[in-house]
Design a protein around this motif. Structure first.
Motif, PDB file in Angstrom:
ATOM      1  N   LYS A  42       0.826  -1.217   0.000  1.00 32.27           N
ATOM      2  CA  LYS A  42       0.000   0.000   0.000  1.00 32.27           C
ATOM      3  C   LYS A  42       0.856   1.261   0.000  1.00 32.27           C
ATOM      4  CE  LYS A  42      -2.131  -0.839   3.931  1.00 32.27           C
ATOM      5  NZ  LYS A  42      -1.388  -1.970   4.499  1.00 32.27           N
ATOM      6  N   SER A  43       1.769   1.337   0.965  1.00 32.19           N
ATOM      7  CA  SER A  43       2.602   2.529   1.065  1.00 32.19           C
ATOM      8  C   SER A  43       3.499   2.674  -0.164  1.00 32.19           C
ATOM      9  CB  SER A  43       3.480   2.470   2.311  1.00 32.19           C
ATOM     10  OG  SER A  43       2.665   2.502   3.443  1.00 32.19           O
ATOM     11  N   THR A  44       4.003   1.549  -0.647  1.00 29.62           N
ATOM     12  CA  THR A  44       4.876   1.594  -1.821  1.00 29.62           C
ATOM     13  C   THR A  44       4.122   2.163  -3.020  1.00 29.62           C
ATOM     14  OG1 THR A  44       5.915  -0.389  -0.973  1.00 29.62           O
ATOM     15  CG2 THR A  44       6.465   0.227  -3.213  1.00 29.62           C
ATOM     16  N   THR A  45       2.840   1.813  -3.120  1.00 29.09           N
ATOM     17  CA  THR A  45       2.044   2.352  -4.221  1.00 29.09           C
ATOM     18  C   THR A  45       2.000   3.876  -4.137  1.00 29.09           C
ATOM     19  OG1 THR A  45       0.702   0.362  -4.161  1.00 29.09           O
ATOM     20  CG2 THR A  45      -0.202   2.245  -5.344  1.00 29.09           C
ATOM     21  N   LEU A  46       1.719   4.406  -2.951  1.00 25.88           N
ATOM     22  CA  LEU A  46       1.679   5.865  -2.801  1.00 25.88           C
ATOM     23  C   LEU A  46       3.047   6.481  -3.084  1.00 25.88           C
ATOM     24  CD1 LEU A  46      -0.613   6.706   0.254  1.00 25.88           C
ATOM     25  CD2 LEU A  46      -1.188   6.269  -2.128  1.00 25.88           C
ATOM     26  N   LYS A  47       4.090   5.841  -2.581  1.00 25.97           N
ATOM     27  CA  LYS A  47       5.439   6.374  -2.803  1.00 25.97           C
ATOM     28  C   LYS A  47       5.810   6.355  -4.280  1.00 25.97           C
ATOM     29  CE  LYS A  47       7.649   5.413   1.637  1.00 25.97           C
ATOM     30  NZ  LYS A  47       8.663   4.576   2.299  1.00 25.97           N
ATOM     31  N   SER A  48       5.327   5.335  -4.992  1.00 25.66           N
ATOM     32  CA  SER A  48       5.609   5.285  -6.428  1.00 25.66           C
ATOM     33  C   SER A  48       4.926   6.442  -7.139  1.00 25.66           C
ATOM     34  CB  SER A  48       5.119   3.964  -7.018  1.00 25.66           C
ATOM     35  OG  SER A  48       5.742   2.885  -6.364  1.00 25.66           O
ATOM     36  N   ILE A  49       3.719   6.771  -6.692  1.00 26.75           N
ATOM     37  CA  ILE A  49       2.992   7.861  -7.342  1.00 26.75           C
ATOM     38  C   ILE A  49       3.655   9.201  -7.047  1.00 26.75           C
ATOM     39  CG2 ILE A  49       0.775   9.088  -7.443  1.00 26.75           C
ATOM     40  CD1 ILE A  49      -0.523   6.354  -6.598  1.00 26.75           C
ATOM     41  N   SER A  50       4.007   9.431  -5.769  1.00 32.41           N
ATOM     42  CA  SER A  50       4.539  10.752  -5.426  1.00 32.41           C
ATOM     43  C   SER A  50       5.998  10.907  -5.836  1.00 32.41           C
ATOM     44  CB  SER A  50       4.382  11.013  -3.926  1.00 32.41           C
ATOM     45  OG  SER A  50       5.167  10.127  -3.184  1.00 32.41           O
ATOM     46  N   GLY A  51       6.667   9.815  -6.145  1.00 28.35           N
ATOM     47  CA  GLY A  51       8.049   9.934  -6.614  1.00 28.35           C
ATOM     48  C   GLY A  51       9.083   9.602  -5.562  1.00 28.35           C
ATOM     49  N   LEU A  52       8.660   9.080  -4.415  1.00 27.58           N
ATOM     50  CA  LEU A  52       9.633   8.702  -3.387  1.00 27.58           C
ATOM     51  C   LEU A  52      10.230   7.326  -3.666  1.00 27.58           C
ATOM     52  CD1 LEU A  52       8.009   9.887  -0.026  1.00 27.58           C
ATOM     53  CD2 LEU A  52       9.859  10.964  -1.297  1.00 27.58           C
TER      54      LEU A  52
END
Lengths: 235, 328
Positions: A42-52
């Motif tokens: 879940k968190s990785t998905t958000l990080k992939s979107i925001s560029g982290l």
């Protein structure tokens, strides 16, 4: 209209593959939730979107524009605000300084003041604590600050990573109430939660993620009534 | 014995403040870079040394021109400081870009060894250039502000001896304190300064605030290095002769000052710098007295390091540092 379109993305941490081809969309004005257990991606998905996190394969489109692997400060400038897991407020900066950092790229003192006042209408507590160090506040207040700080950029898409983590039930209620209000104001919301029951109760649609893959999707209500979901996440 | 120590005290304080202010400003460079990258930038001492050479070169060139000697010393100093600060600032930024950024995600030891390498490169480049230009890598700059003054302390307090100092003492002290006050203001009160603190605390989250983290790190290197370089100029003016190796031991001392004050803490670095300078000068004046002639002034460094060990034993986070607490 589709705000966010995630197409088959794969993300690695070193040799470990965290996302194995995740796809989903978020439409304008929706609250979409991504639920799943610890380590599901879940968190990785958000990080992939925001560029982290760096995406190895696949594409992410934001308002039709390819933003795959843009740097985090660039996606923020485009209107995507990401409230990270664990709040991550700047503990040694005051509440005011935290909010000012949220508006780092915003030009004009008056504009910044106005946005800060706007944040205070949602979180009056932050105004009282303006000059207090962020790290000295309670978990709930820190979460409010983390969300308030993200609002300083006036995002189109607000991504929240486990806003309920470690908070008392009554505080969780408050935070979710505010998420609903923000959505009514026109902000599209992508919500990641372990607290599946709460998340599904306010979401228009949801996706269930397991071992780096989307395994189920439906409206909030459908998922809340789904037997598998009930067994795995709502027990 | 106590009486003798008291007699030399005014001189100890003056010499200690001079050296301490140099340590303090150089320590700032270490502490800022450590705060933002958790990197001990060993090349920082060499940036100080390079600054001493650039400043001396600027002074020699201007004074070499026909009208040079008619320019007031103070103006000369300001020109030398500004040019040097710009050059070493860019040098520091360049080093970060070329040597540290590519290894930022590698284990910390890699960056540390890179820093040592950069440090050797700077020493040798400066040595070669100085040797080609002047025929000798040891360079003596023009003497500015070298008028000796004697403060007749003994005439109003007879327990003290007179203290003597060069006019440059005031220049060093005022410039150093000026640099520290401006830096403190910049870091605590301005938007970019707050961004430096934010990046130090949490780089990822700072990026989510639309802060360009690479730019903030570059600015940090620019500021730290320009302050370090300018201090090199002050050092050259105060102590006269410079060689390419002055940065090594001074760098280590300044690093100690930063650790003593609490590494990553800007005010701590300033405090540690002055404290170390004073301790060192006190030791150099009184060691042989205190030990009955067994240890002489040449053991002043041992004394300084012993104090460091004591600080680390009893307050490992440094005198002004806060103990790191892990909050879950």
């Amino acid at each position: 209209m589709t705000v966010l379109e995630v197409n088959n993305i794969e993300t690695y941490y070193g040799a470990i593959q965290a996302l194995k081809g995740v796809s989903f969309q978020v439409e304008r004005g929706e609250i979409v939730t991504l639920i799943g257990s610890n380590g599901a991606g879940k968190s990785t998905t958000l990080k992939s979107i925001s560029g982290l996190a760096k995406v190895k394969k696949g594409a992410i489109l934001y308002n039709g524009q390819d933003i795959t692997n843009k740097q985090a400060h660039e996606t923020t400038l485009m209107g995507i605000s990401h409230v990270p897991e664990g709040r991550r407020i700047f503990a040694n900066l005051t509440v005011k300084e935290n909010l000012l950092m949220g508006a780092f790229s915003v030009k004009g003192k008056a504009v910044i003041e106005e946005r800060m006042e706007n944040v205070f209408t949602y979180f009056p507590r932050l105004k009282e604590r303006m000059n207090q160090k962020g790290g000295t506040m309670s978990g709930g207040e820190q979460q409010m600050l983390a969300i308030g700080r993200a609002l300083m950029m006036q995002p189109n898409l607000l991504m929240l990573d486990e806003p309920s983590m470690g908070l008392a039930p009554i505080v969780v209620e408050q935070i979710f109430e505010i998420i609903l209000q923000l959505n009514e104001m026109g902000i599209t919301i992508l919500l990641v939660e372990q607290n599946a029951y709460q998340a599904l109760s306010i979401a228009h649609r949801g996706y269930v993620i397991q071992n780096g893959e989307i395994v189920l999707t439906g409206t909030g209500k459908e998922l809340a009534e789904n037997e598998e979901v009930k067994e795995a996440y709502l027990a | 014995m106590f009486q003798e120590m008291l007699q030399t005290l005014p001189q100890v304080i003056i010499d200690g403040l001079t050296l301490g202010s140099v340590y303090a400003v150089v320590a700032l460079g270490y502490t800022m870079v450590y705060g933002i990258l958790q990197l001990i930038n060993f090349a920082h001492g060499e940036i100080f040394m390079t600054g001493a050479y650039i400043g001396t070169a600027v002074l020699l060139i201007i004074l070499g021109m026909g009208f040079g000697s008619s320019i007031p010393s103070l103006l000369l100093l300001i020109i030398a400081l500004v040019i040097t600060a710009l050059c070493t600032g860019l040098l520091g930024m360049g080093i970060e870009r070329v040597a540290y950024r590519p290894v930022r995600r590698a284990p910390r030891l890699v960056a540390l060894i890179t820093a040592v390498g950069v440090s050797f490169i700077l020493q040798d480049v400066v040595r070669i250039v100085a040797e080609i230009l002047t025929g000798n890598y040891i360079v003596t700059g023009p003497s500015l502000f070298s008028k000796q003054i004697t403060i007749p302390v003994s005439s109003f307090l007879s327990v003290f001896n007179d203290a003597s100092l060069k006019v440059s003492f005031f220049i060093v002290l005022i410039c150093a304190i000026g640099m520290m006050i401006s830096l403190d203001f910049f870091v605590n009160k301005t938007k970019w300064g707050t961004a430096i603190r934010a990046v130090s605390m949490d780089r990822e989250t700072a990026a989510l605030m639309s802060i360009n983290v690479n730019k903030v790190i570059a600015i940090t290197f620019f500021i730290g290095s320009s302050l370090g370089g300018a201090t090199g100029v002050l050092f050259a003016i105060q102590y006269g002769t410079i060689d390419p190796y002055i940065g090594f031991i001074l760098g280590i001392k300044a690093f100690i000052a930063a650790v003593m004050g609490g590494i990553g803490n800007i005010r701590g670095a300033m405090f540690g710098g002055f404290l170390l300078g004073l301790i060192e000068m006190f030791a150099s004046a009184n060691l042989s007295l205190l030990t009955g002639g067994i240890f002489g002034a040449e053991y002043k460094d041992v004394f300084a390091f012993a104090i460091l060990i004591l600080v680390l034993l009893f307050k490992p986070e440094g005198l002004l540092g806060k103990a790191a607490t892990e909050k879950v």
